[in-house]
Design a protein around this motif. Structure first.
Motif, PDB file in Angstrom:
ATOM      1  N   GLY A  65     -60.569   7.422  20.212  1.00  0.00           N
ATOM      2  CA  GLY A  65     -61.347   6.696  21.205  1.00  0.00           C
ATOM      3  C   GLY A  65     -61.732   5.309  20.737  1.00  0.00           C
ATOM      4  O   GLY A  65     -60.877   4.445  20.525  1.00  0.00           O
ATOM      5  N   THR A  66     -63.017   5.093  20.533  1.00  0.00           N
ATOM      6  CA  THR A  66     -63.505   3.761  20.141  1.00  0.00           C
ATOM      7  C   THR A  66     -63.457   3.539  18.639  1.00  0.00           C
ATOM      8  O   THR A  66     -63.936   2.510  18.150  1.00  0.00           O
ATOM      9  CB  THR A  66     -64.954   3.567  20.630  1.00  0.00           C
ATOM     10  OG1 THR A  66     -65.787   4.573  20.036  1.00  0.00           O
ATOM     11  CG2 THR A  66     -65.035   3.664  22.145  1.00  0.00           C
ATOM     12  N   GLU A  67     -62.892   4.483  17.897  1.00  0.00           N
ATOM     13  CA  GLU A  67     -62.872   4.388  16.431  1.00  0.00           C
ATOM     14  C   GLU A  67     -61.471   4.607  15.883  1.00  0.00           C
ATOM     15  O   GLU A  67     -60.630   5.252  16.511  1.00  0.00           O
ATOM     16  CB  GLU A  67     -63.815   5.435  15.830  1.00  0.00           C
ATOM     17  CG  GLU A  67     -65.257   5.254  16.241  1.00  0.00           C
ATOM     18  CD  GLU A  67     -66.115   6.460  15.915  1.00  0.00           C
ATOM     19  OE1 GLU A  67     -67.344   6.285  15.853  1.00  0.00           O
ATOM     20  OE2 GLU A  67     -65.565   7.561  15.735  1.00  0.00           O
ATOM     21  N   VAL A  68     -61.261   4.082  14.709  1.00  0.00           N
ATOM     22  CA  VAL A  68     -60.039   4.318  13.945  1.00  0.00           C
ATOM     23  C   VAL A  68     -60.446   4.925  12.611  1.00  0.00           C
ATOM     24  O   VAL A  68     -61.429   4.488  11.999  1.00  0.00           O
ATOM     25  CB  VAL A  68     -59.253   3.004  13.727  1.00  0.00           C
ATOM     26  CG1 VAL A  68     -58.067   3.236  12.796  1.00  0.00           C
ATOM     27  CG2 VAL A  68     -58.776   2.445  15.060  1.00  0.00           C
ATOM     28  N   ARG A  69     -59.709   5.948  12.187  1.00  0.00           N
ATOM     29  CA  ARG A  69     -60.014   6.589  10.908  1.00  0.00           C
ATOM     30  C   ARG A  69     -58.867   6.394   9.928  1.00  0.00           C
ATOM     31  O   ARG A  69     -57.700   6.562  10.282  1.00  0.00           O
ATOM     32  CB  ARG A  69     -60.295   8.077  11.103  1.00  0.00           C
ATOM     33  CG  ARG A  69     -61.590   8.349  11.861  1.00  0.00           C
ATOM     34  CD  ARG A  69     -61.904   9.823  11.911  1.00  0.00           C
ATOM     35  NE  ARG A  69     -63.151  10.083  12.620  1.00  0.00           N
ATOM     36  CZ  ARG A  69     -63.684  11.297  12.784  1.00  0.00           C
ATOM     37  NH1 ARG A  69     -63.076  12.361  12.275  1.00  0.00           N
ATOM     38  NH2 ARG A  69     -64.813  11.436  13.443  1.00  0.00           N
ATOM     39  N   ILE A  70     -59.228   6.052   8.714  1.00  0.00           N
ATOM     40  CA  ILE A  70     -58.257   5.829   7.641  1.00  0.00           C
ATOM     41  C   ILE A  70     -58.490   6.877   6.564  1.00  0.00           C
ATOM     42  O   ILE A  70     -59.586   6.969   6.003  1.00  0.00           O
ATOM     43  CB  ILE A  70     -58.400   4.427   7.038  1.00  0.00           C
ATOM     44  CG1 ILE A  70     -58.263   3.356   8.122  1.00  0.00           C
ATOM     45  CG2 ILE A  70     -57.366   4.209   5.930  1.00  0.00           C
ATOM     46  CD1 ILE A  70     -58.600   1.952   7.639  1.00  0.00           C
ATOM     47  N   GLY A  71     -57.486   7.689   6.276  1.00  0.00           N
ATOM     48  CA  GLY A  71     -57.601   8.685   5.224  1.00  0.00           C
ATOM     49  C   GLY A  71     -57.750   8.035   3.859  1.00  0.00           C
ATOM     50  O   GLY A  71     -57.174   6.969   3.589  1.00  0.00           O
ATOM     51  N   ALA A  72     -58.499   8.687   2.989  1.00  0.00           N
ATOM     52  CA  ALA A  72     -58.837   8.081   1.702  1.00  0.00           C
ATOM     53  C   ALA A  72     -57.627   7.823   0.816  1.00  0.00           C
ATOM     54  O   ALA A  72     -57.634   6.881   0.016  1.00  0.00           O
ATOM     55  CB  ALA A  72     -59.846   8.963   0.967  1.00  0.00           C
ATOM     56  N   THR A  73     -56.580   8.643   0.925  1.00  0.00           N
ATOM     57  CA  THR A  73     -55.413   8.438   0.062  1.00  0.00           C
ATOM     58  C   THR A  73     -54.320   7.608   0.743  1.00  0.00           C
ATOM     59  O   THR A  73     -53.200   7.506   0.234  1.00  0.00           O
ATOM     60  CB  THR A  73     -54.821   9.779  -0.408  1.00  0.00           C
ATOM     61  OG1 THR A  73     -54.370  10.524   0.718  1.00  0.00           O
ATOM     62  CG2 THR A  73     -55.841  10.588  -1.194  1.00  0.00           C
ATOM     63  N   THR A  74     -54.642   7.012   1.877  1.00  0.00           N
ATOM     64  CA  THR A  74     -53.716   6.067   2.508  1.00  0.00           C
ATOM     65  C   THR A  74     -53.518   4.880   1.582  1.00  0.00           C
ATOM     66  O   THR A  74     -54.488   4.299   1.084  1.00  0.00           O
ATOM     67  CB  THR A  74     -54.290   5.576   3.850  1.00  0.00           C
ATOM     68  OG1 THR A  74     -54.518   6.707   4.699  1.00  0.00           O
ATOM     69  CG2 THR A  74     -53.355   4.607   4.532  1.00  0.00           C
ATOM     70  N   THR A  75     -52.272   4.522   1.325  1.00  0.00           N
ATOM     71  CA  THR A  75     -52.019   3.426   0.403  1.00  0.00           C
ATOM     72  C   THR A  75     -52.223   2.077   1.086  1.00  0.00           C
ATOM     73  O   THR A  75     -52.235   1.965   2.317  1.00  0.00           O
ATOM     74  CB  THR A  75     -50.587   3.474  -0.161  1.00  0.00           C
ATOM     75  OG1 THR A  75     -49.663   3.232   0.907  1.00  0.00           O
ATOM     76  CG2 THR A  75     -50.292   4.825  -0.797  1.00  0.00           C
ATOM     77  N   LEU A  76     -52.369   1.048   0.273  1.00  0.00           N
ATOM     78  CA  LEU A  76     -52.523  -0.292   0.820  1.00  0.00           C
ATOM     79  C   LEU A  76     -51.291  -0.710   1.606  1.00  0.00           C
ATOM     80  O   LEU A  76     -51.397  -1.373   2.638  1.00  0.00           O
ATOM     81  CB  LEU A  76     -52.797  -1.296  -0.308  1.00  0.00           C
ATOM     82  CG  LEU A  76     -54.249  -1.447  -0.760  1.00  0.00           C
ATOM     83  CD1 LEU A  76     -54.812  -0.131  -1.310  1.00  0.00           C
ATOM     84  CD2 LEU A  76     -54.400  -2.561  -1.775  1.00  0.00           C
ATOM     85  N   ASP A  77     -50.106  -0.310   1.141  1.00  0.00           N
ATOM     86  CA  ASP A  77     -48.882  -0.614   1.882  1.00  0.00           C
ATOM     87  C   ASP A  77     -48.873   0.062   3.247  1.00  0.00           C
ATOM     88  O   ASP A  77     -48.464  -0.543   4.247  1.00  0.00           O
ATOM     89  CB  ASP A  77     -47.655  -0.167   1.080  1.00  0.00           C
ATOM     90  CG  ASP A  77     -47.099  -1.280   0.209  1.00  0.00           C
ATOM     91  OD1 ASP A  77     -47.528  -2.435   0.369  1.00  0.00           O
ATOM     92  OD2 ASP A  77     -46.235  -0.990  -0.633  1.00  0.00           O
ATOM     93  N   ASP A  78     -49.307   1.325   3.302  1.00  0.00           N
ATOM     94  CA  ASP A  78     -49.367   2.022   4.582  1.00  0.00           C
ATOM     95  C   ASP A  78     -50.347   1.331   5.526  1.00  0.00           C
ATOM     96  O   ASP A  78     -50.116   1.243   6.734  1.00  0.00           O
ATOM     97  CB  ASP A  78     -49.792   3.479   4.379  1.00  0.00           C
ATOM     98  CG  ASP A  78     -48.704   4.319   3.723  1.00  0.00           C
ATOM     99  OD1 ASP A  78     -47.524   3.934   3.827  1.00  0.00           O
ATOM    100  OD2 ASP A  78     -49.037   5.342   3.098  1.00  0.00           O
ATOM    101  N   LEU A  79     -51.458   0.871   4.987  1.00  0.00           N
ATOM    102  CA  LEU A  79     -52.452   0.171   5.796  1.00  0.00           C
ATOM    103  C   LEU A  79     -51.861  -1.106   6.376  1.00  0.00           C
ATOM    104  O   LEU A  79     -51.993  -1.379   7.581  1.00  0.00           O
ATOM    105  CB  LEU A  79     -53.673  -0.148   4.933  1.00  0.00           C
ATOM    106  CG  LEU A  79     -54.873  -0.749   5.654  1.00  0.00           C
ATOM    107  CD1 LEU A  79     -55.677   0.343   6.327  1.00  0.00           C
ATOM    108  CD2 LEU A  79     -55.752  -1.523   4.680  1.00  0.00           C
ATOM    109  N   VAL A  80     -51.197  -1.880   5.518  1.00  0.00           N
ATOM    110  CA  VAL A  80     -50.656  -3.168   5.933  1.00  0.00           C
ATOM    111  C   VAL A  80     -49.580  -3.008   7.007  1.00  0.00           C
ATOM    112  O   VAL A  80     -49.443  -3.863   7.897  1.00  0.00           O
ATOM    113  CB  VAL A  80     -50.104  -3.926   4.707  1.00  0.00           C
ATOM    114  CG1 VAL A  80     -49.254  -5.115   5.113  1.00  0.00           C
ATOM    115  CG2 VAL A  80     -51.250  -4.385   3.818  1.00  0.00           C
TER     116      VAL A  80
END
Length: 324
Positions: A65-80
């Motif tokens: 909905g109005t939020e996005v969740r990022i898992g703690a072990t998501t890598t910086l490359d995956d984020l980018v």
């Protein structure tokens, strides 16, 4: 490094069961970009290393909905590489790309970035978190050019987190798994300025795990970092801004400074003067000046005051699309 046991649990519950009441009982391994070097220097001597990479629940980016969740072990490359993050949270992309090593971005995780220990050379040299000897701070009369200009002690290290300032500005929340429940901490309260050498710089207990970061949508945001060099290094000063807009007018603002205090530093005076304004060169410059009010440089780091002004100005101009 000292000998240690190794475990690779498949669930958060299994991982929690492996942790103890003391930081030396167990250490969490995500990307390992900080932990391994700490262990090599005997700054971390865990009896057990608990690998989180096999816990699928901790990895990935999801929309709610109005939020996005990022898992703690998501890598910086995956984020980018995530389209939602790129379009809605450029401040996080800019912070991630400030980590200029492709190897670190490939291995390093978002949760690991939040939990990394200070880069202060007194701490890394084995002189304790506060750099104190015989009851006296070594930092005040020593090499302090990269230390804090806000906070006033007794902690003078600067928060090493790349994402911390942006997450505080975005009003993010940190989700933490405990042995009995899940608790939520505001990003602004997750980072702590220790009052003694036995306190950690984050609001996390030894038997807890950061699981997700929850970020509300709906702001215009940007991060600007001032660096000594483009190679892998930590910034000298950063600014992250998040603006709620009506057209080109700022309804409300958050301005958060990085690498100038033991925690991401909320520049409230700058945020308040931006309300009702339209961003231009002079407004952005005035916000930079307001952001450094109350700064107390040490003997060798007064240059950070000017760098912080510049970071705030350029973060605002970037957010407004006036600087690329």
């Amino acid at each position: 490094m000292e000998q240690f046991g190794y475990a690779s649990p498949k669930t958060v519950k299994e991982a929690l069961a492996l942790l103890g009441s003391d930081w030396n009982d167990a250490a969490l391994l995500a990307g390992g970009t900080d932990l391994i070097s700490m262990m090599k220097e005997y700054l971390a001597t865990p009896k057990t290393v608990v690998n989180l990479k096999g816990i699928k629940k901790l990895h990935g980016i999801t929309e709610h909905g109005t939020e996005v969740r990022i898992g703690a072990t998501t890598t910086l490359d995956d984020l980018v590489s995530n389209a939602t993050i790129r379009s809605q949270f450029p401040s996080l992309i800019q912070a991630a790309m400030g980590v200029t090593s492709p190897q670190i971005r490939n291995m390093g995780t978002v949760g690991g970035d939040l939990c990394q220990r200070p880069r202060c050379w007194y701490f890394r040299g084995g002189m304790g978190l506060l750099g104190v000897k015989d009851g006296k701070s070594l930092i005040l009369d020593g090499e302090n050019r990269y230390h804090a200009i806000f906070g006033g002690g007794p902690a003078y290290f600067v928060s090493a987190s790349s994402f911390g300032p942006a997450l505080v500005a975005l009003d993010a929340k940190i989700l933490i798994a405990t042995p009995t429940t899940t608790r939520t901490v505001k990003a602004s309260e997750f980072f702590v300025s220790p009052k003694d050498g036995n306190t950690r710089e984050i609001a996390l207990a030894p038997n807890e795990i950061v699981t997700e970061i929850e970020i509300p949508r709906g702001t215009t945001n940007a991060t600007y970092e001032v660096r000594h060099k483009e190679g892998l290094d930590w910034p000298l000063a950063t600014a992250s801004v998040a603006l709620k807009m009506s057209g080109k007018t700022i309804n409300s603002a958050s301005v958060v400074l990085g690498h100038v205090a033991p925690t991401p530093w909320n520049a409230e005076a700058a945020a308040q003067m931006l309300a009702g304004k339209t961003i231009n060169e002079s407004v952005a410059e005035a916000a930079g000046a307001a952001a450094v009010k109350g700064a107390t440089p040490l003997s060798q780091n007064d240059y950070k005051v000017q760098l912080t002004k510049v970071a705030v100005k350029r973060a605002l101009l970037t957010a407004a699309g006036l600087l690329t």
